[in-house]
Design a protein around this motif. Structure first.
Motif: not given
Length: 92
Positions: A30-39, A41-45, A86-88
Motif C-alpha cells: 500500500e505504498y504512498r510515495p513521499p512528497l518531500w518535504p510535505d510531512p 506524505f512522509p519518507q520511509q527511508i 528522497p536521498f542526498c
C-alpha cells in the motif's frame, strides 16, 4: 547507483551488499510515495551518500532516473529516486 550487487531475493525481500555494507528492502503493497518535504506524505527511508565528485555523481543519478529536488543547502543536494524516495548526495 551504489554499485552493490543483489545478494538475496526472498519473496518480497531483497538484500544488496558487498560483505561490509548491506541494505535490505521489503515490498510495501500500500505504498504512498513521499512528497518531500510535505510531512503528510512522509519518507520511509532517507540515505545520505558521501561522494567525491558531486557533479559527476549527479549526472549518474539523473541518468538512472533520479529527480533533483533541492540545491539550497551547502554540502549536499537532495534528489528523489524514481519511486519518490528522497536521498542526498553529500560532498565537501
Amino acid at each position: 547507483m551504489l554499485d552493490l550487487p543483489v545478494t538475496r531475493v526472498d519473496g518480497d525481500w531483497v538484500d544488496i551488499g558487498d560483505g561490509t555494507t548491506k541494505l535490505s528492502f521489503q515490498h510495501a503493497p500500500e505504498y504512498r510515495p513521499p512528497l518531500w518535504p510535505d510531512p503528510n506524505f512522509p519518507q520511509q527511508i532517507h540515505l545520505d551518500i558521501q561522494v567525491d565528485d558531486i557533479d559527476a555523481t549527479e549526472s549518474k543519478v539523473l541518468r538512472l532516473g533520479a529527480t533533483l529536488l533541492s540545491t539550497k543547502e551547502a554540502g549536499f543536494r537532495v534528489y528523489s529516486d524514481p519511486s519518490g524516495h528522497p536521498f542526498c548526495l553529500c560532498y565537501d
